[in-house]
Enzyme design. Structure first.
Site, PDB file in Angstrom:
ATOM      1  CG  HIS A 129      -8.194 -10.599   5.375  1.00  0.00           C
ATOM      2  ND1 HIS A 129      -9.248  -9.939   5.972  1.00  0.00           N
ATOM      3  CD2 HIS A 129      -7.260  -9.639   5.138  1.00  0.00           C
ATOM      4  CE1 HIS A 129      -8.968  -8.644   6.087  1.00  0.00           C
ATOM      5  NE2 HIS A 129      -7.766  -8.446   5.579  1.00  0.00           N
ATOM      6  CD  GLU A 133      -4.263  -0.421   6.908  1.00  0.00           C
ATOM      7  OE1 GLU A 133      -5.318  -0.296   6.272  1.00  0.00           O
ATOM      8  OE2 GLU A 133      -3.186  -0.780   6.387  1.00  0.00           O
ATOM      9  CG  ASP A 191      -0.342  -0.018   0.851  1.00  0.00           C
ATOM     10  OD1 ASP A 191       0.813   0.024   1.306  1.00  0.00           O
ATOM     11  OD2 ASP A 191      -1.106  -0.982   1.062  1.00  0.00           O
ATOM     12  CE  LYS A 220      -6.811  -1.488   3.683  1.00  0.00           C
ATOM     13  NZ  LYS A 220      -5.463  -0.923   3.796  1.00  0.00           N
ATOM     14  CE  LYS A 255      -6.935  -5.202   2.082  1.00  0.00           C
ATOM     15  NZ  LYS A 255      -5.709  -4.613   1.526  1.00  0.00           N
ATOM     16  CG  ASP A 304      -5.974  -1.636  -0.219  1.00  0.00           C
ATOM     17  OD1 ASP A 304      -5.554  -1.265  -1.340  1.00  0.00           O
ATOM     18  OD2 ASP A 304      -5.226  -2.075   0.679  1.00  0.00           O
ATOM     19  CE  LYS A 337       0.276  -1.392   4.232  1.00  0.00           C
ATOM     20  NZ  LYS A 337       0.001  -2.385   3.196  1.00  0.00           N
ATOM     21  CD  GLU A 397      -4.609   1.103   1.315  1.00  0.00           C
ATOM     22  OE1 GLU A 397      -5.575   1.297   2.088  1.00  0.00           O
ATOM     23  OE2 GLU A 397      -3.640   0.403   1.619  1.00  0.00           O
TER      24      GLU A 397
HETATM   25  C1  MUC Z   1      -2.947  -3.494   2.487  1.00  0.00           C
HETATM   26  O1  MUC Z   1      -2.742  -3.602   1.306  1.00  0.00           O
HETATM   27  O2  MUC Z   1      -3.170  -2.382   2.915  1.00  0.00           O
HETATM   28  C2  MUC Z   1      -3.956  -3.834   5.402  1.00  0.00           C
HETATM   29  C3  MUC Z   1      -5.156  -4.094   5.948  1.00  0.00           C
HETATM   30  C4  MUC Z   1      -5.647  -5.263   5.337  1.00  0.00           C
HETATM   31  O3  MUC Z   1      -6.714  -5.819   5.540  1.00  0.00           O
HETATM   32  O4  MUC Z   1      -4.773  -5.705   4.450  1.00  0.00           O
HETATM   33  C5  MUC Z   1      -3.674  -4.865   4.501  1.00  0.00           C
HETATM   34  C6  MUC Z   1      -2.852  -4.722   3.335  1.00  0.00           C
HETATM   35 MG    MG Z   2      -3.144  -1.441   0.938  1.00  0.00          MG
END
Ligand code: MUC
Ligand code: MG
Length: 386
Positions: free
Chosen positions: A24, A329, A251, A169, A171, A200, A275, A226
């Site tokens: 990941h 999520e 976040d 989402k 990354k 994000d 969160k 994000e």
């Molecule tokens: C984050 O920063 O949001 C949430 C979903 C994901 O894949 O990582 C997280 C952390």
């Molecule tokens: Mg995040």
């Protein structure tokens, strides 16, 4: 007055290391294992409560590590709570709030176990302790973070096909802004109107990067960005929220209700990623939600990629929220190779279902816990940035 029947008798913590189904890739680290801190509280009447406090990527995401969460609970939180009335959850939250600064994830783990125990003793789900569930299921996003655009597209197509997710989402933040925008545009083009695409950045961009980034992402059809810049750069977040149509979500900037108020006052976001762990527990998360609602912001149920246990706890709270404009999520358990609950959380029709049952509605699978416990003798590789 301590009620001898519900006295908190014992608080046990354990660290679990569970492999992820694939790497990941986040801007700050690549996860191949998720490490969860579990808490088990035993009460004098024989009842139990379980909780979870989990972070992402060791110490690369935030100020708490799995090891610090465990040690804060064992060394400072537990001794203050032992012998107290287990039904006095507010009293426990307030006492720990005075005795322990920060350490929100550790506080959240213990608080979840207290709510779980209370719900079980009363024979009600935790959602009822927060006024009652108004949703049986919630929309659930999936994170595309394999590090490769083709793999991400194949993953997205499979998720849409099997009706598991239609919110993605992505990354980003590890590569250049130009490469990231091209990656997002490719994925949006592949899924078209069948899915919502969001990103994000996990604080990786400077303000200048973010100006270019938001412009490109917006043109590519991405709906939300994000935490593009560092948590403390509220003025930069405000400029970005004002300057572009794409929604800007806070976040890392949201550590409890005090931060929520500061983000609102600085107009530093359009949406709150709420969160439970980062807020410091279910109660503080409900306060963050209330501040977001009062300010007219969009709401999103965020995760620290908890196991089914932490996910069940979050579902209990978010099932009570009137409107989650951006969904949730809560897919953490799906990223892990193994399920640690006896009854897995149900994902279907693009939604995650609130578990039935009393307390948080989760029961641990003892064999899986025994296998994944760090103190069970298996060797664990530390998380490092790659
Ligand atoms: C984050 O920063 O949001 C949430 C979903 C994901 O894949 O990582 C997280 C952390
Ligand atoms: Mg995040």
């Amino acid at each position: 007055m301590v009620n001898s029947v519900t006295k908190i008798d014992q608080i046990e913590t354990m660290i679990l290391d569970v492999p992820t189904i694939r790497g990941h890739v986040l801007s700050m680290a690549t996860m191949r294992t998720q490490t969860a801190v579990l808490v088990k509280i035993r009460f004098a009447d024989g009842s139990e409560g379980i909780g979870e406090g989990t972070t992402i990527g060791g110490l690369s995401y935030g100020a708490e590590s799995p090891e610090s969460i465990q040690s804060a609970i064992a060394t400072y939180i537990s001794p203050a709570l032992l012998g107290r009335d287990g039904n006095d959850v507010n009293g426990a939250i307030q006492l720990i709030g005075r005795l322990v600064k920060g350490n929100r994830i550790a506080k959240a783990a213990v608080e979840i176990a207290l709510w779980d125990g209370l719900g079980k003793r009363l024979g009600v789900p935790v959602s009822q302790l927060f006024g009652g569930a108004v949703h049986e299921k919630l929309p659930v996003a999936w994170t595309l973070a394999s590090g490769n655009s083709d793999t991400d597209i194949a993953e997205a197509e499979e998720m849409i096909e099997t009706r598991r997710h239609n919110i993605f989402k992505l990354k980003i933040g590890k590569r250049s802004v130009r490469e990231d925008v091209a990656h997002v545009a490719r994925i949006k083009k592949a899924v078209g109107d069948a899915a919502s695409v969001r990103v994000d950045v996990n604080t990786a961009w400077s303000l200048q990067d973010a100006r270019w980034g938001l412009k490109g992402l917006q043109d590519a059809g991405c709906e939300l960005v994000e935490q593009p810049v560092q948590a403390r750069y509220r003025k930069a977040m405000a400029e970005l929220a004002r300057g572009y149509e794409i929604a800007v979500m806070a976040d890392e900037a949201l550590n409890g209700p005090e931060d929520a108020l500061a983000v609102v006052a600085g107009r530093a976001a359009d949406v709150f990623a709420v969160k439970v762990a980062q807020s410091g527990g279910l109660k503080r998360a409900s306060e963050v939600i209330a501040i977001g609602e009062a300010a007219g912001l969009g709401l999103y149920g965020g995760t620290m990629l908890e196991t089914g246990l932490g996910t069940a706890a979050a579902l209990q709270l978010f099932a009570t929220v009137e409107r989650l404009h951006w969904g949730t999520e809560f897919f953490g358990p799906l990223l892990l190779t193994d399920e640690i609950l006896a009854e897995p959380i149900v994902y279907r029709d693009f939604c995650v279902e609130t578990p039935k049952g009393n307390g948080i509605g989760a029961t641990l699978d003892p064999d899986k816990i025994a296998f994944f416990r760090r103190d069970g003798g298996r060797t664990v590789k530390a998380v490092v940035g790659e």
